[in-house]
Design an enzyme around this catalytic site. Sequence first.
Site, PDB file in Angstrom:
ATOM      1  CG  ASP A  80      23.779  55.388   8.930  1.00 34.05           C
ATOM      2  OD1 ASP A  80      24.521  55.934   9.778  1.00 34.05           O
ATOM      3  OD2 ASP A  80      23.244  54.283   9.124  1.00 34.05           O
ATOM      4  NE  ARG A  99      17.102  51.557  10.652  1.00 28.77           N
ATOM      5  CZ  ARG A  99      18.411  51.781  10.831  1.00 28.77           C
ATOM      6  NH1 ARG A  99      18.999  51.385  11.956  1.00 28.77           N
ATOM      7  NH2 ARG A  99      19.132  52.371   9.893  1.00 28.77           N
TER       8      ARG A  99
END
Length: 578
Positions: free
Chosen positions: A458, A173
């Site tokens: 996150d 990613r």
Amino acid sequence: MYSADTEVTVNGITLRGHQVRGQRKVLTIEALEFLAHLHRTFEPRRRELLADREEVKARISEGWTPDFPEETRAIREDDTWKVAPLAPGLNYRQVEITGPVDRKMTVNALNSGALGWMADFEDSSTPAWENVVCGQINMRDAIRRQIDFRTEAGKRYRLDPEPEERIPTINVRPRGLHLMEDHLLIDGEPIAGALMDFGLYFFHNAQELIARGRGPYFYLPKLEHYREARWWNEVFCAAQDYLGLERGTIRATVLIETITAAFQMEEILYELREHAAGLNAGRWDYIFSIIKMFRDRGAQYVLPDRVQVTMTAPMMRAYTEQLVRACHRRGASAIGGMAAQIPNRRDPQANTAALEKVHADKLREATDGFDGSWVAHPDLVPIAREAFDEVLGGCPHQIRTRTRQDVVPDAEGLLNVGATEGEITEAGIRTNIDVGIRYMDSWLRGSGAAAIHGLMEDAATAEISRSQIWQWIDAGAQARMSDDGTMRRVTRRWVEELVDDVFSQLPRSAGDRFDEARELFVASALAKEFPAFLTVPAYEQCLSAVSQAPSQQEAPEQVGGRRPQGSSAGSRGGEMAA
């Protein structure tokens, strides 16, 4: 570290990042020239796409409500088109582990028993220059099975001797389109973090991955429009042409984590047809997107405490069911969201409760038709796999068996925010403050994935924490007090008092960066105008090349193992040796 006076430039490519051990493996002249090619070809359009995002947000603020685009009706109504067949390594995806690309996590992820690994340069990685470069080194070494790790205490981590076909399939990613990497300049302009992350990984590893029976696979984050998928498709075509690879070698799974993209799921797959692998329900960023895009549209779009916004909320059910329908209608994989629970081996009761939550969440996803899902910890891999096996019965996926044609695309359902049950509480505000500051402290210290109160947090969850506070203040929302149950209006002054109280209770230690973390979080949560992202100003103030430049510094290591001609401490514009 580097000095702005020792930047190294050749052919319009400027490196001003400090020396990182092992950088010669990835920062080669050839790789940097490839990055320059991508930047010069695609940077102008990327900027236009970011400007389009601002225009859409302005329209929403003025009262426009997103809907399925009329100009793409023919694409949605055409039953004949499909995406490319599933690529090698992407047929079985029931359990994918996610996490940053540091060396220890890389080894643990590949030893986890998961079927895939989402190797993350984005929300769970702090984009410090050393993390960016080391992450690429780690990916290169891992793919060639040349990676191990030893802690300061002497504990060694190494790859299990598994056959190639049993190693988790890697999906990288890259950073979102809005993030820059200003340690690498092309013609004086910072390169987009997305092109940096994608380009280095693809350039160094595509051929090796193909030789090992897999391919260069990616997750694409935070897309807001099908035109952004078209941009990525053009990047993929150009990259494959550059290396002489067949088009369609690259495959990408797109995270549907913005409210505008939720209305364009089939269009996104269409734009990526030969490169599409599936869609993922990025639940945390999706919630953040709803708050962000409708933050100034009144009480109708105000959500309760984050913990109460579950996947059973009507808007979340509409989102996930329509995602499965879109994927399976077009032959793509539908991948579920993150299980953020962290097992607690020291507390059996808490551990059992966490595992039960994960099992129930994954069983719901499998029953809804998803082909796989994410976990954040190796201990959760067998729990998620068991839940999917209960439903799939050993089948690789549900693309043809659970098409969800019973689901009708429903614009009102996607926007049914007001039907989310729950309330705003003082405890919820305190939790947002606590998590936000703790997370930013971790981010500033180099770790973009932080275990906080039993959950893996996150950047997406930090964004929810600060954006909820901003919206609650702006909307004049009422919160239930913890002591007597009465309601109190959420105001800036009250939040400032709560910040002081929460901050005073944080566990301080040598090397913590809580003071800076508090400043960044408060500046974002209490700003007069809503900042689009929390980590952008944090990067500019704390991690960028300019913010980290010392007054005196040695020249950086030669790029790609070649000594820069004419570069030394105090010289500007040195050349990299050809």
